[in-house]
Design an enzyme around this catalytic site. Structure first.
Site, PDB file in Angstrom:
ATOM      1  N   LYS A  33       0.852  -1.191   0.000  1.00  0.00           N
ATOM      2  CA  LYS A  33       0.000   0.000   0.000  1.00  0.00           C
ATOM      3  C   LYS A  33       0.892   1.246   0.000  1.00  0.00           C
ATOM      4  O   LYS A  33       1.939   1.273   0.650  1.00  0.00           O
ATOM      5  CB  LYS A  33      -0.905  -0.024   1.240  1.00  0.00           C
ATOM      6  CG  LYS A  33      -1.974   1.071   1.262  1.00  0.00           C
ATOM      7  CD  LYS A  33      -2.906   0.896   2.480  1.00  0.00           C
ATOM      8  CE  LYS A  33      -3.934   2.018   2.569  1.00  0.00           C
ATOM      9  NZ  LYS A  33      -4.840   1.866   3.720  1.00  0.00           N
ATOM     10  N   SER A 107      -9.786   2.276   2.713  1.00  0.00           N
ATOM     11  CA  SER A 107      -8.890   3.048   1.890  1.00  0.00           C
ATOM     12  C   SER A 107      -7.880   2.219   1.100  1.00  0.00           C
ATOM     13  O   SER A 107      -7.261   2.733   0.173  1.00  0.00           O
ATOM     14  CB  SER A 107      -8.133   4.053   2.774  1.00  0.00           C
ATOM     15  OG  SER A 107      -7.228   3.370   3.630  1.00  0.00           O
ATOM     16  N   SER A 131      -9.971  -0.156   6.732  1.00  0.00           N
ATOM     17  CA  SER A 131      -9.393  -0.026   5.400  1.00  0.00           C
ATOM     18  C   SER A 131      -8.901  -1.324   4.777  1.00  0.00           C
ATOM     19  O   SER A 131      -8.494  -1.340   3.620  1.00  0.00           O
ATOM     20  CB  SER A 131      -8.237   0.975   5.425  1.00  0.00           C
ATOM     21  OG  SER A 131      -8.737   2.268   5.638  1.00  0.00           O
TER      22      SER A 131
END
Ligand code: ZN
Lengths: 428, 429
Positions: A33, A107, A131
């Site tokens: 990420k 997210s 997330s």
């Protein structure tokens, strides 16, 4: 990678990678990420203010994966600093591979899409309030968020340090377990990371909390009831219970996370890294104000609200109270889970269309986290696993257990997988 | 009048408070890393040596220490602060409620806390440079109660505090940084960022005078933050208006609560108290001893070694001579020789010092106290008028001392001590 071209083509459409490692090997691939540092690769955490920030070091989890022979293939896109539930709060918006008009969740949007389109791949992602669970559920993959403090956060660009947890997404619980054992464990660079023994205390009872079942989409509710029936068929006992206090989780979460975020975002002043201004003739206040103009609307909102809730005259009423709620809720949930897992749908809605999600007012958007916030706020380990497909879109359920009983979650999903067929549109 | 202080001193650890960077680099921006530069992704890791130093100071200042200590974030925007927040302490600071003992009173210590130093700002005519070597250096902030009542007390307090810190291994050559709180009347005025003791005392003097002046004219003294201008020798109103409201303290979520385990700490040394004991009082003699030992551990060693075995004046004489010739590293055997020489009244020249160091015998006339006493009594008996004259004219005392010392080649100071003793006992001849 042999299929590098294909991956790049698909990425043009689905926008899951913000950077691709062209020289990566084929086997044992992992993505990271974009809020987690990989030495030599730009880390923007979805924000324009970090444009050009190339960390001079690897995050501990990245270093540990590389040491075990895993190959880093790319950085995955995300909502700016993790501020979002749909992957739309950023300049590059990931698309759901099951329906490209729909969001991938957030997210960790790019991580979930990458996992849904790549085989033999592990996504290192991160969850503050949901997330990992959220996009894993929207994209039909397994998303695992470990107990707070079991995986080092060194190298993670902070959202809310007391809530941020690095976790994993994959297409099976087995792959997650292997990677979890590599990245977890004490790290001198993260004081909050401990060497606690992870347990595998299996539970035969599943608790459904009444309050969490309010406001859930009818289709999801029906399919979730069917899941419970199947699980009963597998020998689990399902119990319904009430926990009024759980309603306090959303406000407590947003107060703590915004308070911490507003301090974490203070460092972006435009002269040390990331977006740099040349306007050195300006006074410092004007200088950093100009640099900070590029923050997105949601980031600005959280800076303002977060600064407010920790200011001296109201701190007791908001920030300090939220800390108490967190401690109390952790106790109540742990008590409830002595001999049971807590289970719920992961998301109250199906993945919305991208333009719908982008127009959702903040309070309604925050309410979408009602199911993922309780375990995230309290640092409890949880896993989201796909259990059904409705109109071609995957739905996921979320299982929660007590602190450090992480293996029991993966064991549960492993048993479930035996009678479940994962569906994927791409296998690059 | 009430004066309170917030003193900042650098803790002499080898590495910084939250990273492994050295605290003693010369070349600007050569001792920096992602942590002390606040790079995104980095996290602080606590330097336990800094905690130990802080605990030693806390104990030396008679502070209470809790079972655990924790940190907070203090947010403000300034170019010397890489993270735009400083990691410091608030509720669970290292120490609370102690004191520093001065000659006549105790000055309360409200709190002792650990924090990170910001970077160093170097202002030039039309640009500013930042040296991040200092960013993250461990600082100890010592906050006093407003117990200081005069500039003399302020000076005495700062020196006693520095002395305690010096004996705990702190580098007192580094300039002390402090904020002053001064209230002549009701309003509390803060004078921020004063560097060095002289400036501190000067700033206090000027601020006190300013407030007294306003007070006597019955004008309002504004409670505010001021700064001291070394060039104009005045304090000036500051425009910065940061308050606790805006700092928005939250606990530091990257550091866990640190459990304090009972441990043997460095033993504190209170030079003021030792000097008073040695001198047997608080007069000029104490001041002389204190000047020698306050910031000089070797001098203190020499005093402790000779204490009780040689007259105090002889010890003072020898230590002063050794200071003068930079020879305090002398061995204890030689030191003892010098003390014998001093006691006998022979002045210690550089030559004598060299002789002693080389082991050459120094001719000293050994005169016993009994001999001195006999001679004193003899003179008084022979000149019975002396006592009567002494009552009118104290100079006669010196005449007797001079006479005896000359005759016996004895140390005049010792003779005068013996004479005083004899007179005090009421010797009438
Ligand atoms: Zn450093």
């Amino acid at each position: 990678m042999k299929n590098l071209g294909e991956i790049k083509d698909l990425n043009q459409r689905l926008h899951f990678f913000s950077a691709i490692n062209d020289s990566a090997k084929d086997a044992a691939r992992f993505s990271v990420k974009d809020n987690i540092c990989v030495k030599g690769f730009e880390a923007r955490a979805g924000s324009k203010i970090l444009s050009g920030y190339v960390p001079p070091f690897d995050a501990t989890c990245v270093e540990r994966m590389a040491k075990k022979g895993y190959n880093f293939i790319g950085k995955t896109v995300m909502d700016e600093f993790g501020f979002g539930s749909f992957g739309v709060n950023t300049d590059v918006q990931a698309r759901n591979p099951f329906d490209e008009k729909r969001v991938a969740g957030g997210s960790s949007s790019g991580a979930a899409v990458a996992t849904a389109v790549l085989k033999d791949h592990i996504a290192i992602s991160e969850s503050t309030g949901g997330s990992i669970s959220n996009p894993a559920s929207f994209c039909g993959v397994v998303g695992f968020t470990p107990t707070y403090g079991t995986v080092s956060r060194y190298g993670l660009i902070d959202y809310a340090n007391s809530l941020d947890k690095i976790g994993l997404m994959a297409r099976s619980s087995e792959e997650i377990r292997k990677a979890f054992d590599i990245i977890r464990g004490a790290d001198r660079y993260d004081t909050t990371c401990t060497e606690n023994g992870i347990t595998d205390s299996k539970k035969k009872k599943l608790v459904v909390i009444d309050q969490l079942m309010h406001g859930i989409d009818d289709g999801i509710l029906a399919s979730f009831e069917a899941l419970l029936a199947k699980l009963e068929g597998m020998g689990y006992k399902v119990e319904r219970t009430s926990l009024d206090f759980i309603d306090k989780a959303i406000p407590a979460y947003y107060i703590i996370s915004m308070a911490e975020a507003s301090t974490n975002l203070a460092k972006y002043t435009g002269y040390k890294y990331g977006r740099q201004l040349d306007a050195f003739t300006k006074k410092y206040n004007e200088f950093f104000t100009e640099a900070r103009e590029v923050f997105g609307m949601e980031a600005k909102r959280r800076i303002v609200l977060g600064t407010f809730v920790r200011s001296a005259s109201v701190k007791e009423r908001y920030y300090t109270k939220a800390l108490k709620v967190r401690a109390l809720l952790a106790n109540k949930l742990s008590e409830l889970m002595k001999d049971a897992f807590v289970i719920s749908p992961t998301m109250p809605i199906m993945a919305p269309k991208i333009d719908e999600a982008a127009e959702l007012p903040p309070l309604q958007a925050y309410a979408m986290d009602s199911l993922t916030i309780p375990p995230n706020l309290t640092g409890l380990p949880h896993v989201s696993f796909p259990y059904d497909y409705l109109k071609g879109m995957p739905v996921g359920a979320q299982l929660v257990t007590t602190h450090f009983n992480d293996y029991a979650l993966l064991d549960f999903v492993g048993k479930w997988e035996k009678s479940f067929d994962y569906k994927f549109k791409y296998n690059l | 009048m009430k004066i309170g202080l917030e003193v900042h001193v650098a803790i002499p650890t080898k590495s910084k408070l939250f990273c492994a960077c050295s605290t003693s680099a010369d070349e600007p921006n050569s001792s920096i890393c992602p942590i002390c530069m606040g790079f995104p992704g980095s996290k602080p890791m606590l330097n336990k040596a800094a905690i130990e130093y802080a605990l030693s100071v806390s104990a030396a200042l008679h502070c209470k220490t809790g079972k655990a200590t924790s940190f907070v974030r203090k947010v403000y925007f300034y170019p010397d602060l890489p993270k735009s927040y400083q990691i410091t302490q608030l509720q669970d600071a290292i120490g609370f409620g102690g004191y520093v003992e001065l000659e006549k009173k105790k000055i309360g210590i409200r709190r002792i806390q650990l924090e990170e130093d910001p970077a160093k700002i170097i202002r030039e005519d039309n640009y500013t440079l930042i040296d991040f070597n200092r960013s993250g250096v461990p600082l100890l902030e010592i906050v006093t109660e407003p117990d200081i009542a005069s500039q003399d007390e302020l000076r005495e307090f700062v020196n006693e505090l520095r002395s305690i810190l010096y004996y705990l291994g702190f580098d007192i050559e580094r300039e002390i940084k402090a904020d002053l709180n001064i209230s002549v009347a009701d309003a509390r005025v803060e004078v921020k960022n004063v560097n060095g003791i002289r400036n501190l005392v000067d700033a206090a003097q000027h601020e006190i005078r300013r407030q007294e002046d306003l007070h006597s004219k019955k004008q309002k003294i504004v409670a505010e933050t001021r700064s001291y201008n070394e060039k104009t020798l005045r304090t000036e109103s500051s425009r910065e208006k940061e308050s606790d409201e805006e700092y928005g303290f939250i606990y530091e979520p990257d550091l866990t609560v640190y459990q304090i385990k009972p441990k043997k700490l460095a033993k504190p040394i209170y030079a003021g108290i030792i000097a008073r004991e040695l001198a047997g009082g608080t007069g000029q003699l104490k001041k002389t001893v204190l000047d020698l030992i306050q910031f000089d551990s070797r001098a203190l060693e020499l005093f402790e070694h000779a204490r009780g075995k040689w007259p105090l004046q002889s010890i003072i004489n020898v230590v002063e001579v050794l200071n003068k010739y930079g020879a305090k590293d002398i061995g204890m055997a030689h030191f003892e020789k010098l003390l014998d020489v001093a006691r006998a009244g022979t002045p210690i020249s550089k030559q004598v010092l060299e002789q002693v160091k080389k082991g050459v015998k120094v001719e000293i006339s050994e005169v016993s106290s009994a001999e001195v006493d006999r001679e004193i009594k003899e003179i008084i008996r022979k000149n019975s008028h002396l006592l009567k004259e002494y009552e009118k004219n104290p100079k006669v005392f010196n005449f007797i001392v001079g006479d005896v010392a000359k005759k016996l080649k004895a140390n005049p100071k010792e003779v005068s001590e013996r004479l005083r003793g004899i007179l005090e006992k009421g010797f009438k001849g």
